[in-house]
Write a protein that holds these residues in place. Structure first.
Motif, mmCIF file in Angstrom:
data_model
loop_
_atom_site.group_PDB
_atom_site.id
_atom_site.type_symbol
_atom_site.label_atom_id
_atom_site.label_comp_id
_atom_site.label_asym_id
_atom_site.label_seq_id
_atom_site.Cartn_x
_atom_site.Cartn_y
_atom_site.Cartn_z
ATOM 1 N N SER A 156 0.821 -1.205 0.000
ATOM 2 C CA SER A 156 0.000 0.000 0.000
ATOM 3 C C SER A 156 0.854 1.252 0.000
ATOM 4 N N GLY A 157 2.019 1.185 0.668
ATOM 5 C CA GLY A 157 2.918 2.321 0.656
ATOM 6 C C GLY A 157 3.428 2.647 -0.730
ATOM 7 N N LEU A 158 3.531 1.631 -1.568
ATOM 8 C CA LEU A 158 4.012 1.829 -2.940
ATOM 9 C C LEU A 158 2.869 2.102 -3.906
ATOM 10 N N LYS A 159 1.759 1.390 -3.753
ATOM 11 C CA LYS A 159 0.684 1.422 -4.744
ATOM 12 C C LYS A 159 -0.543 2.215 -4.299
ATOM 13 N N GLY A 160 -0.556 2.672 -3.035
ATOM 14 C CA GLY A 160 -1.754 3.281 -2.490
ATOM 15 C C GLY A 160 -2.543 2.258 -1.689
ATOM 16 N N ALA A 161 -3.295 2.745 -0.711
ATOM 17 C CA ALA A 161 -4.039 1.849 0.178
ATOM 18 C C ALA A 161 -5.017 0.990 -0.610
ATOM 19 N N GLN A 162 -4.953 -0.317 -0.381
ATOM 20 C CA GLN A 162 -5.783 -1.273 -1.111
ATOM 21 C C GLN A 162 -6.212 -2.395 -0.174
ATOM 22 N N ARG A 163 -7.283 -3.061 -0.552
ATOM 23 C CA ARG A 163 -7.549 -4.399 -0.005
ATOM 24 C C ARG A 163 -6.789 -5.363 -0.894
ATOM 25 N N TRP A 164 -5.902 -6.147 -0.293
ATOM 26 C CA TRP A 164 -5.013 -7.001 -1.069
ATOM 27 C C TRP A 164 -5.494 -8.447 -1.063
ATOM 28 N N TYR A 165 -5.532 -9.033 -2.240
ATOM 29 C CA TYR A 165 -5.886 -10.441 -2.415
ATOM 30 C C TYR A 165 -4.573 -11.214 -2.573
ATOM 31 N N VAL A 166 -4.284 -12.027 -1.583
ATOM 32 C CA VAL A 166 -2.959 -12.629 -1.443
ATOM 33 C C VAL A 166 -3.032 -14.136 -1.679
ATOM 34 N N GLU A 167 -2.141 -14.620 -2.546
ATOM 35 C CA GLU A 167 -1.972 -16.062 -2.710
ATOM 36 C C GLU A 167 -0.629 -16.446 -2.106
ATOM 37 N N ALA A 168 -0.663 -17.437 -1.233
ATOM 38 C CA ALA A 168 0.539 -17.894 -0.531
ATOM 39 C C ALA A 168 0.931 -19.269 -1.049
ATOM 40 N N HIS A 169 2.199 -19.390 -1.444
ATOM 41 C CA HIS A 169 2.720 -20.643 -1.996
ATOM 42 C C HIS A 169 3.932 -21.080 -1.175
ATOM 43 N N GLN A 170 3.822 -22.236 -0.555
ATOM 44 C CA GLN A 170 4.987 -22.872 0.058
ATOM 45 C C GLN A 170 5.594 -23.816 -0.980
ATOM 46 N N PHE A 171 6.878 -23.636 -1.270
ATOM 47 C CA PHE A 171 7.545 -24.459 -2.272
ATOM 48 C C PHE A 171 8.731 -25.201 -1.664
ATOM 49 N N ARG A 172 8.907 -26.448 -2.077
ATOM 50 C CA ARG A 172 10.172 -27.151 -1.913
ATOM 51 C C ARG A 172 10.584 -27.683 -3.288
ATOM 52 N N ILE A 173 11.738 -27.223 -3.766
ATOM 53 C CA ILE A 173 12.320 -27.737 -5.002
ATOM 54 C C ILE A 173 13.466 -28.648 -4.592
ATOM 55 N N THR A 257 11.170 -22.168 -0.321
ATOM 56 C CA THR A 257 10.818 -20.756 -0.428
ATOM 57 C C THR A 257 9.352 -20.548 -0.084
ATOM 58 N N LEU A 258 9.049 -19.310 0.253
ATOM 59 C CA LEU A 258 7.676 -18.855 0.424
ATOM 60 C C LEU A 258 7.460 -17.729 -0.576
ATOM 61 N N VAL A 259 6.441 -17.874 -1.413
ATOM 62 C CA VAL A 259 6.105 -16.846 -2.390
ATOM 63 C C VAL A 259 4.713 -16.318 -2.070
ATOM 64 N N LEU A 260 4.611 -15.000 -1.926
ATOM 65 C CA LEU A 260 3.349 -14.330 -1.634
ATOM 66 C C LEU A 260 3.068 -13.332 -2.750
ATOM 67 N N THR A 261 1.915 -13.460 -3.393
ATOM 68 C CA THR A 261 1.541 -12.500 -4.433
ATOM 69 C C THR A 261 0.395 -11.630 -3.921
ATOM 70 N N TYR A 262 0.521 -10.330 -4.149
ATOM 71 C CA TYR A 262 -0.473 -9.341 -3.702
ATOM 72 C C TYR A 262 -1.111 -8.704 -4.928
ATOM 73 N N ARG A 263 -2.438 -8.758 -4.970
ATOM 74 C CA ARG A 263 -3.175 -8.236 -6.120
ATOM 75 C C ARG A 263 -4.365 -7.417 -5.621
ATOM 76 N N ALA A 264 -4.536 -6.226 -6.160
ATOM 77 C CA ALA A 264 -5.676 -5.379 -5.774
ATOM 78 C C ALA A 264 -6.909 -5.790 -6.576
ATOM 79 N N GLY A 265 -8.057 -5.669 -5.949
ATOM 80 C CA GLY A 265 -9.325 -5.879 -6.658
ATOM 81 C C GLY A 265 -9.911 -7.253 -6.565
ATOM 82 N N SER A 266 -9.104 -8.280 -6.831
ATOM 83 C CA SER A 266 -9.627 -9.645 -6.835
ATOM 84 C C SER A 266 -8.470 -10.629 -6.994
#
Length: 271
Positions: A156-173, A257-266
């Motif tokens: 939000s500090g970078l993109k403006g205040a948002q409700r963030w839709y977050v997908e969390a991925h735990q990976f082992r390669i 690794t842990l990968v977290l993606t943040y997306r505004a809107g949906s």
């Protein structure tokens, strides 16, 4: 400067990126991450489209000790095989859950498939991929909700205040196939607003170099995340990223690794 073979040129900053030769890595070159002080996270994101924090800075940013994050580590021993790999590999295990972050409020969303368009993932896009959800005892950890809320405030500090839709991925390669591919789709964007990549652990491997370069130009940088809980935060609109394959040093090894993606809107696929 170093050519990536795809037109990108990786520029190494002497003040930020050292050069190491390690016997343990069979003399494989390792470029140190361009760590930023925690107070320069947002300025660096605005300037370059990505920023990297060392573990101590991550703890300072989140306001809790690294031991709180270490409590999450055992769950990487219980990830499930990724049965969607189109290259026929057996090297990836994962879990996936979704959350909505609204300021300091973190709510877990109903379990859903992971979906990306072919525009962003030419290898595995265009299909619903159902993975086992994260374990309830992991999601219930205060460090988990604190991490998601902290990174949401950064976004939000970078993109403006948002409700963030977050997908969390735990990976082992792992190297069960002799080689493991953290990003089998190659250099890519994820089709979101922001991406956070945290190294959780590296055991008995070489490789796994991170490469980040501008989506609209040739400039880029390469480095290897080695310290647990190092964090790379990316503006997905501005940069493309990938990780190179891993190989075992002796016996089989792995990279968590842990990968977290943040997306505004949906979430992706809900438009």
């Amino acid at each position: 400067m170093h050519s990536a073979g795809n037109g990108a040129v990786y520029q190494q900053e002497p003040a930020l990126c050292g050069f190491l030769l390690s016997r343990e890595a069979f003399m494989v070159a390792t470029f140190l991450p361009p760590f930023s002080p925690v107070g320069e996270l947002l300025p660096r994101l605005r300037e370059r489209g990505y920023a990297v924090l060392e573990p101590g800075s991550v703890a300072a940013l989140c306001g809790f000790p690294l031991a709180a994050l270490d409590a999450l580590k055992p769950s990487w021993e219980h990830l499930q095989p990724d049965r969607y790999l189109k290259d026929g590999g057996r090297y990836r295990r994962r879990r996936h859950s979704c959350f909505i972050v609204d300021d300091d409020e973190v709510t877990q969303a109903a379990h859903r498939a992971h979906w990306q368009s072919l525009d962003y993932n030419a290898l595995h896009g265009g299909m619903q991929r159902w993975f086992e959800p994260m374990q309830p005892e992991v999601v219930a950890q205060p460090a988990w909700t604190g991490l998601l809320a902290t990174l949401g405030r950064c976004c939000s500090g970078l993109k403006g205040a948002q409700r963030w839709y977050v997908e969390a991925h735990q990976f082992r390669i792992d190297t069960s196939d002799g080689i493991g591919r953290p990003t089998p789709e190659g250099a890519h964007r994820d089709g979101v607003d922001m991406v956070a990549v945290m190294l959780v652990d590296r055991v008995g491997i070489k490789g796994g170099e991170t490469r980040v370069f501008a989506a609209s130009g040739p400039d880029g940088q390469r480095f290897t995340l080695e310290a647990p809980w190092s964090l790379m935060l990316l503006d997905d609109e501005r940069v493309i990223h990938e990780s190179t394959p891993i190989q075992p040093l002796a016996e089989a090894g792995h990279r968590d690794t842990l990968v977290l993606t943040y997306r505004a809107g949906s979430f992706q696929g809900d438009e």
